[in-house]
Design a protein around this motif. Sequence first.
Motif, short mmCIF file in Angstrom:
data_model
loop_
_atom_site.label_atom_id
_atom_site.label_comp_id
_atom_site.label_asym_id
_atom_site.label_seq_id
_atom_site.Cartn_x
_atom_site.Cartn_y
_atom_site.Cartn_z
N SER A 192 0.83 -1.21 0.00
CA SER A 192 0.00 0.00 0.00
C SER A 192 0.86 1.26 0.00
O SER A 192 0.43 2.32 -0.45
N THR A 193 2.08 1.16 0.52
CA THR A 193 3.08 2.22 0.40
C THR A 193 4.30 1.63 -0.28
O THR A 193 4.81 0.58 0.15
N LYS A 194 4.77 2.25 -1.36
CA LYS A 194 5.96 1.78 -2.07
C LYS A 194 6.59 2.99 -2.76
O LYS A 194 6.40 3.23 -3.95
N ALA A 195 7.36 3.74 -1.98
CA ALA A 195 7.98 4.98 -2.48
C ALA A 195 9.49 4.85 -2.43
O ALA A 195 10.05 4.17 -1.57
N ILE A 196 10.17 5.51 -3.37
CA ILE A 196 11.63 5.45 -3.42
C ILE A 196 12.18 6.80 -3.87
O ILE A 196 11.58 7.50 -4.70
N GLY A 197 13.32 7.19 -3.29
CA GLY A 197 13.97 8.46 -3.65
C GLY A 197 15.47 8.36 -3.43
O GLY A 197 15.98 7.31 -3.01
N GLN A 198 16.19 9.43 -3.73
CA GLN A 198 17.65 9.42 -3.63
C GLN A 198 18.16 10.72 -3.04
O GLN A 198 17.43 11.72 -2.95
N SER A 199 19.44 10.70 -2.64
CA SER A 199 20.03 11.88 -2.00
C SER A 199 20.77 12.78 -2.98
O SER A 199 20.94 13.98 -2.73
N THR A 200 21.25 12.23 -4.12
CA THR A 200 22.00 13.04 -5.08
C THR A 200 21.89 12.49 -6.49
O THR A 200 21.91 11.27 -6.68
N PRO A 201 21.82 13.35 -7.50
CA PRO A 201 21.79 12.91 -8.89
C PRO A 201 23.16 13.01 -9.57
O PRO A 201 23.27 12.81 -10.78
N VAL A 202 24.22 13.31 -8.82
CA VAL A 202 25.53 13.58 -9.41
C VAL A 202 26.20 12.28 -9.84
O VAL A 202 26.26 11.30 -9.07
N SER A 203 26.74 12.24 -11.05
CA SER A 203 27.38 11.03 -11.57
C SER A 203 28.58 10.64 -10.72
O SER A 203 29.33 11.50 -10.25
N THR A 230 18.98 -0.09 -12.08
CA THR A 230 20.04 -0.36 -13.05
C THR A 230 20.97 0.82 -13.23
O THR A 230 20.62 1.97 -13.02
N GLY A 231 22.22 0.51 -13.61
CA GLY A 231 23.20 1.53 -13.93
C GLY A 231 24.19 1.80 -12.81
O GLY A 231 25.25 2.41 -13.04
N SER A 232 23.90 1.39 -11.60
CA SER A 232 24.78 1.64 -10.47
C SER A 232 26.15 1.00 -10.68
O SER A 232 26.26 -0.07 -11.28
N ALA A 233 27.19 1.64 -10.14
CA ALA A 233 28.54 1.09 -10.21
C ALA A 233 28.86 0.20 -9.01
O ALA A 233 29.98 -0.31 -8.89
N THR A 234 27.90 -0.03 -8.13
CA THR A 234 28.12 -0.85 -6.95
C THR A 234 28.17 -2.33 -7.34
O THR A 234 27.26 -2.83 -8.02
N SER A 235 29.22 -3.01 -6.91
CA SER A 235 29.41 -4.43 -7.25
C SER A 235 28.44 -5.32 -6.47
O SER A 235 27.92 -4.94 -5.41
N THR A 276 26.60 3.52 -5.61
CA THR A 276 27.42 4.46 -6.35
C THR A 276 26.76 4.77 -7.69
O THR A 276 26.44 3.85 -8.46
N ASN A 277 26.52 6.05 -7.96
CA ASN A 277 25.84 6.43 -9.19
C ASN A 277 26.66 6.07 -10.42
O ASN A 277 27.90 6.00 -10.36
N PRO A 278 25.99 5.85 -11.55
CA PRO A 278 26.73 5.62 -12.81
C PRO A 278 27.58 6.83 -13.18
O PRO A 278 27.30 7.96 -12.75
N ALA A 292 25.38 10.05 -17.61
CA ALA A 292 24.02 10.51 -17.33
C ALA A 292 22.99 9.44 -17.72
O ALA A 292 23.19 8.69 -18.68
N GLN A 293 21.90 9.37 -16.97
CA GLN A 293 20.79 8.49 -17.32
C GLN A 293 19.53 8.99 -16.65
O GLN A 293 19.58 9.69 -15.63
N ALA A 294 18.38 8.63 -17.25
CA ALA A 294 17.10 8.92 -16.61
C ALA A 294 16.84 7.87 -15.54
O ALA A 294 17.42 6.78 -15.55
N SER A 295 15.95 8.19 -14.60
CA SER A 295 15.61 7.22 -13.55
C SER A 295 14.95 6.00 -14.18
O SER A 295 13.99 6.13 -14.95
N PRO A 296 15.44 4.81 -13.87
CA PRO A 296 14.83 3.59 -14.43
C PRO A 296 13.51 3.27 -13.74
O PRO A 296 13.17 3.84 -12.70
N ALA A 297 12.74 2.35 -14.34
CA ALA A 297 11.50 1.88 -13.73
C ALA A 297 11.85 0.91 -12.60
O ALA A 297 12.54 -0.08 -12.82
N VAL A 298 11.40 1.20 -11.39
CA VAL A 298 11.73 0.39 -10.22
C VAL A 298 10.46 -0.28 -9.70
O VAL A 298 9.41 0.36 -9.62
N SER A 299 10.57 -1.56 -9.34
CA SER A 299 9.42 -2.32 -8.84
C SER A 299 9.77 -3.00 -7.53
O SER A 299 10.94 -3.19 -7.20
#
Length: 300
Positions: free
Chosen positions: A175-186, A217-222, A270-272, A275-282
Amino acid sequence: MTAAQKAAIANYNGPAALCSCCVYGFTTRTIGQSTPVASANNTLSATLAPYHALAGGDTVTISGLTGSQTPSGSLALRAGSCGDKLGSQGAWTQGAGQLVLTVGAGGLAAGASCVVGFDLVNPAVAQASPAVSIEADAAVDAHDVGREAMSKNGSALYGVANGTDPLTVMVPTFSTKAIGQSTPVSGATNTITVSLAADIDLAAGAFATSVTITGLTGSATSTTSSLALATAACDTFGATGDWHSDGTLTLTLAATLAANTECVISFALTNPSAAQASPAVSVGAALTDGSASIGAIAAA
């Protein structure tokens, strides 16, 4: 002794004659279920005790279990307190929601309590528990047949109202499924914050419910099985999650999260570098209770 009394004695054929007007009722006739989740494999348990003894070949019919996805045919019975008194399988008719059980050669004694379990696949859509009845019929003598409503517990199950009642079915969601981030910097370390609340209990334990977030998708985190988590106002998901570089994070319940209770989880990726748009997250969940699956929350 009068002539009428003598005639009555002459025409008396013993107890069988008396039973020709009996109603085959049940002193105990309750029914419940293991899960209210749509499309889940659901174990139903019926507890019955006949008012009159049932002989071998007599039948017990449970009707009204409508909506199930289980097709008509032979339906295996789970081991219960009945032993072989009602056989190892019953005849199931999907449309009528009817299960016919045949009493074994040893019969079923009057007042003897017997628990019968069987599995049905829940409907794919929500529904209230249907009216369920039980009756018994004799194989030899033409006894009257008594059809009676079966009793239901009416209790909540996994936070679902009336969830113990047979074929009470709901389609669980976040019933609640929200997501956000702290920075858009590559290339920056980015704190991702997720808020979740489900309309069903999410259980913990040895085989805990798992919540899977996909599409990051796109994160540099292993890939790592121990991505550090921080939680606000809940300790439900423990200290780490299972991260895969394809953008999937699996969280395992460390404590039960009650239905409609919100939990906030944060983790760093770790951000890519490009540049990229926000992907679809489920987000979805595999629901368990102990070692048993009780259904799923579809990814959304």
